[in-house]
Design a protein around this motif. Structure first.
Motif, PDB file in Angstrom:
ATOM      1  N   UNK A   1       1.807   6.951  -6.887  1.00 48.73           N
ATOM      2  CA  UNK A   1       0.680   7.735  -7.398  1.00 48.73           C
ATOM      3  C   UNK A   1       1.094   9.177  -7.674  1.00 48.73           C
ATOM      4  N   UNK A   2       1.935   9.737  -6.813  1.00 43.84           N
ATOM      5  CA  UNK A   2       2.378  11.120  -7.012  1.00 43.84           C
ATOM      6  C   UNK A   2       3.247  11.252  -8.258  1.00 43.84           C
ATOM      7  N   UNK A   3       4.183  10.322  -8.423  1.00 44.07           N
ATOM      8  CA  UNK A   3       5.065  10.395  -9.587  1.00 44.07           C
ATOM      9  C   UNK A   3       4.293  10.082 -10.867  1.00 44.07           C
TER      10      UNK A   3
ATOM     11  N   UNK B   1      -1.655   5.699 -19.895  1.00 43.91           N
ATOM     12  CA  UNK B   1      -1.035   6.033 -18.600  1.00 43.91           C
ATOM     13  C   UNK B   1      -2.095   6.357 -17.558  1.00 43.91           C
ATOM     14  N   UNK B   2      -3.170   7.050 -17.971  1.00 42.65           N
ATOM     15  CA  UNK B   2      -4.241   7.375 -17.034  1.00 42.65           C
ATOM     16  C   UNK B   2      -5.007   6.123 -16.615  1.00 42.65           C
ATOM     17  N   UNK B   3      -5.209   5.209 -17.546  1.00 38.93           N
ATOM     18  CA  UNK B   3      -6.020   4.017 -17.257  1.00 38.93           C
ATOM     19  C   UNK B   3      -5.222   2.899 -16.606  1.00 38.93           C
TER      20      UNK B   3
ATOM     21  N   UNK C   1       0.825  -1.206   0.000  1.00 39.18           N
ATOM     22  CA  UNK C   1       0.000   0.000   0.000  1.00 39.18           C
ATOM     23  C   UNK C   1       0.860   1.257   0.000  1.00 39.18           C
ATOM     24  N   UNK C   2       1.926   1.252   0.795  1.00 40.06           N
ATOM     25  CA  UNK C   2       2.821   2.408   0.837  1.00 40.06           C
ATOM     26  C   UNK C   2       3.466   2.648  -0.522  1.00 40.06           C
ATOM     27  N   UNK C   3       3.870   1.570  -1.191  1.00 37.20           N
ATOM     28  CA  UNK C   3       4.476   1.693  -2.511  1.00 37.20           C
ATOM     29  C   UNK C   3       3.503   2.233  -3.541  1.00 37.20           C
TER      30      UNK C   3
ATOM     31  N   UNK D   1       3.848  12.301 -14.411  1.00 34.80           N
ATOM     32  CA  UNK D   1       4.041  11.696 -15.724  1.00 34.80           C
ATOM     33  C   UNK D   1       2.803  11.897 -16.598  1.00 34.80           C
ATOM     34  N   UNK D   2       1.627  11.686 -16.030  1.00 39.20           N
ATOM     35  CA  UNK D   2       0.382  11.857 -16.793  1.00 39.20           C
ATOM     36  C   UNK D   2       0.203  13.305 -17.240  1.00 39.20           C
ATOM     37  N   UNK D   3       0.487  14.238 -16.357  1.00 38.89           N
ATOM     38  CA  UNK D   3       0.348  15.647 -16.721  1.00 38.89           C
ATOM     39  C   UNK D   3       1.331  16.039 -17.821  1.00 38.89           C
TER      40      UNK D   3
END
Length: 78
Positions: free
Chosen positions: A32-34, A74-76, A25-27, A38-40
């Motif tokens: 999620x932040x990185x 990448x989003x999906x 879960x921590x990983x 990347x998605x943006x």
């Protein structure tokens, strides 16, 4: 009346199972932040290529469509 099997929580988790799940879960939270960054970035590149394709040359439009597909994947992927 008996409880259905799907509602039965089963035996409690052992300590090593709880530690392993907590680590997973921590990983996922850290990635999620990185992944958001990347998605943006992929979104920005895709929009820039689409705009270049519309206003400059058609090959840029094709590259923009490919970039949009990558951004959607990448989003999906989550």
């Amino acid at each position: 009346m008996t409880t259905p099997a799907a509602a039965d929580p089963g035996p409690p988790l052992r300590a090593w199972e709880r530690r392993r799940l907590r680590g997973i879960e921590r990983g996922l939270r850290a990635r999620a932040r990185s992944r958001l960054l990347l998605c943006l970035c992929l979104d920005a590149v895709a929009l820039a290529l689409l705009a270049a394709g519309i206003f400059l040359a058609l090959p840029w439009l094709f590259a923009g469509c490919v970039a949009v597909n990558l951004a959607v994947c990448a989003h999906l992927e989550r």
